[in-house]
Design an enzyme around this catalytic site. Structure first.
Site, PDB file in Angstrom:
ATOM      1  N   GLY A 227       0.666  -1.109  -0.443  1.00 22.13           N
ATOM      2  CA  GLY A 227       0.209  -0.111   0.330  1.00 22.13           C
ATOM      3  C   GLY A 227       0.909   1.297   0.238  1.00 22.13           C
ATOM      4  O   GLY A 227       2.028   0.833  -0.118  1.00 22.13           O
TER       5      GLY A 227
ATOM      6  N   GLN B 226      -4.327 -11.782  12.648  1.00 23.13           N
ATOM      7  CA  GLN B 226      -3.087 -11.190  12.869  1.00 23.13           C
ATOM      8  C   GLN B 226      -2.550 -11.111  14.445  1.00 23.13           C
ATOM      9  O   GLN B 226      -2.117 -12.011  14.326  1.00 23.13           O
ATOM     10  CB  GLN B 226      -3.027  -9.673  11.923  1.00 23.13           C
TER      11      GLN B 226
ATOM     12  N   GLY C  55      -3.444   1.339  10.701  1.00 23.34           N
ATOM     13  CA  GLY C  55      -5.087   0.939  10.058  1.00 23.34           C
ATOM     14  C   GLY C  55      -5.238   0.931  10.549  1.00 23.34           C
ATOM     15  O   GLY C  55      -5.974   1.096  12.143  1.00 23.34           O
ATOM     16  N   ASN C  56      -6.598   1.764   9.665  1.00 22.11           N
ATOM     17  CA  ASN C  56      -8.276   2.227  10.411  1.00 22.11           C
ATOM     18  C   ASN C  56      -9.202   1.424  11.003  1.00 22.11           C
ATOM     19  O   ASN C  56      -9.286   0.682  10.341  1.00 22.11           O
ATOM     20  CB  ASN C  56      -8.161   3.895  10.019  1.00 22.11           C
TER      21      ASN C  56
ATOM     22  N   ASP D  38      -0.453  12.043  15.164  1.00 23.02           N
ATOM     23  CA  ASP D  38      -1.638  13.522  15.180  1.00 23.02           C
ATOM     24  C   ASP D  38      -0.943  14.451  16.146  1.00 23.02           C
ATOM     25  O   ASP D  38      -0.644  16.004  15.987  1.00 23.02           O
ATOM     26  CB  ASP D  38      -2.845  13.200  16.247  1.00 23.02           C
TER      27      ASP D  38
ATOM     28  N   HIS E 203      -8.078   8.176  17.736  1.00 22.60           N
ATOM     29  CA  HIS E 203      -6.787   8.220  16.457  1.00 22.60           C
ATOM     30  C   HIS E 203      -8.321   9.065  16.064  1.00 22.60           C
ATOM     31  O   HIS E 203      -8.532   7.906  14.663  1.00 22.60           O
ATOM     32  CB  HIS E 203      -5.973   7.357  15.921  1.00 22.60           C
TER      33      HIS E 203
END
Ligand SMILES: NC(=O)c1ccc[n+]([C@@H]2O[C@H](COP(=O)([O-])OP(=O)(O)OC[C@H]3O[C@@H](n4cnc5c(N)ncnc54)[C@H](O)[C@@H]3O)[C@@H](O)[C@H]2O)c1
Ligand SMILES: O=C(O)C[C@H](O)C(=O)O
Length: 329
Positions: free
Chosen positions: A15, A113, A131-132, A160, A188
């Site tokens: 990605g 995972q 990852g969100n 942030d 987040h």
């Protein structure tokens, strides 16, 4: 150089964040200029070919610290012997998807995972979830890894933190290097709370230097909290190089320590400090030493901060309840 290489696993390696991240890891910026690394790239089957292309480019850089690259779509292979795992690959929200759908889709990624980390990673594994929705994905992975100490699962709020540093520096005409002790609290997400009340700019209290509560409430906090969306709007894609940079900062700080007199922001399992319910993966101010972090204790939280921390923590509790209802934790 005789040091044993550190095994670093990166998911979502093909990605856009993966592409910005892998070269920096291989060049020594994640762990240190004297630490050799072996990379494991974990992708889904459709991402394997692109990951191979990235691996070819990594080879072509002839990084002296890079001691090997493995590519796989099997989490049990990808996390075998991993010392550091960067969980970047996630299911993005697509049109018509509700938040619950997103949590469920990501549960299908982070639960297996987490189990693979539990069963195959090295004893000293450190996990960063990028990852969100990062905090809750970290919670899902952690819940699936009961044999790994819970504190090894962390979520990224360093982007942030870095965003807040620059906004504050630009407002006050100072350098980011002069700003210390800034904190991101909570999730987040757009509810996060960037807190300058304990921050210092060249040794002076940052809130006093700013001396403008309306700017804090109406400009600074929303600018930082909604920066991800602003980047998507401007770039047509979500932040990648800055996210990779923050992942490098997060792990580098965790492994190599915070500077004297400063702290960092990390999403970590709460121990109940500052009224954040135990177990929620929430962002806190932390100091790091010898590969371990500790929450900074004893900060006075004013009413302005309390309301905002509580709102973000409430959102985290709702996400936790949603994934619990889905049987993901
Ligand atoms: N925490 C933060 O501050 C922050 C900042 C920016 C982006 N993000 C998030 O990071 C994630 C990745 O962003 P990106 O821009 O690199 O996305 P991307 O879509 O470019 O790449 C994601 C990659 O993950 C892979 N992938 C999907 N499921 C996988 C799985 N089960 N195992 C391994 N790989 C898998 C995909 O094939 C893809 O190559 C997104 O969820 C994004 O929202 C978080
Ligand atoms: O905001 C997003 O959706 C992307 C990412 O989490 C970011 O903060 O840039």
């Amino acid at each position: 150089m005789t040091r044993t290489p550190v095994n670093v696993t990166v998911t979502g390696a093909a990605g856009q964040i993966g592409y910005a991240l892998l070269f920096r890891i291989a060049s020594g910026q994640l762990l240190g200029a004297d630490v050799p690394v072996k990379l494991r790239l974990l992708e889904i089957p459709q991402g394997l070919k692109a990951a191979e292309g990235t691996a070819m480019e990594l080879d072509d850089c002839a990084f002296p610290l890079l001691r090997g690259i493995d590519i796989t779509d099997d989490p049990n292979v990808g996390f075998a012997g991993a010392n550091v795992a960067l969980l970047v690959g996630a299911r993005p929200r697509t049109k018509g998807m509700e938040r619950g759908d997103l949590l469920e889709a990501n549960g299908g990624i982070f639960k297996p995972q987490g189990k693979a980390i539990n069963d195959h990673a090295a004893d000293d594994i450190k996990v960063l979830v990028v990852g969100n929705p990062a905090n809750t994905n970290a919670l899902i992975a952690q819940a699936a890894a009961p044999d790994v100490p819970a504190e090894r699962f962390t979520a990224m709020t360093r982007l942030d933190h870095n965003r807040a540093l620059t906004q504050l520096a630009q407002k006050t005409g100072s350098s980011v290097a002069d700003i210390k002790r800034l904190t991101i609290w909570g999730n987040h997400s757009a509810t996060q709370y960037p807190d300058v009340f304990h921050a210092e700019i060249a040794g002076k209290n940052a809130a006093e230097v700013v001396n403008d509560e309306a700017w804090l409430a109406d400009t600074f906090i929303p600018t930082v909290a909604k920066r991800g969306a602003a980047i998507i709007e401007a770039r047509g894609a979500s932040s990648a190089a800055s996210a990779a940079n923050a992942a490098i900062d997060h792990v580098h700080t965790w492994v190599n320590g915070t500077a004297e007199g400063d702290w960092a922001s990390m999403g970590i399992p709460s121990d109940g400090s500052y009224g954040v319910p135990e177990g929620l993966i929430s962002s806190f101010p932390v100091t790091c030493k010898d590969g371990k972090y500790e929450i900074v204790q004893g900060l006075e939280i004013n009413d302005f901060s309390r309301a905002r921390i509580d709102a973000s923590v409430q959102e985290l509790a709702e996400e936790r309840d949603a994934v619990r209802a889905l049987g993901l934790i």
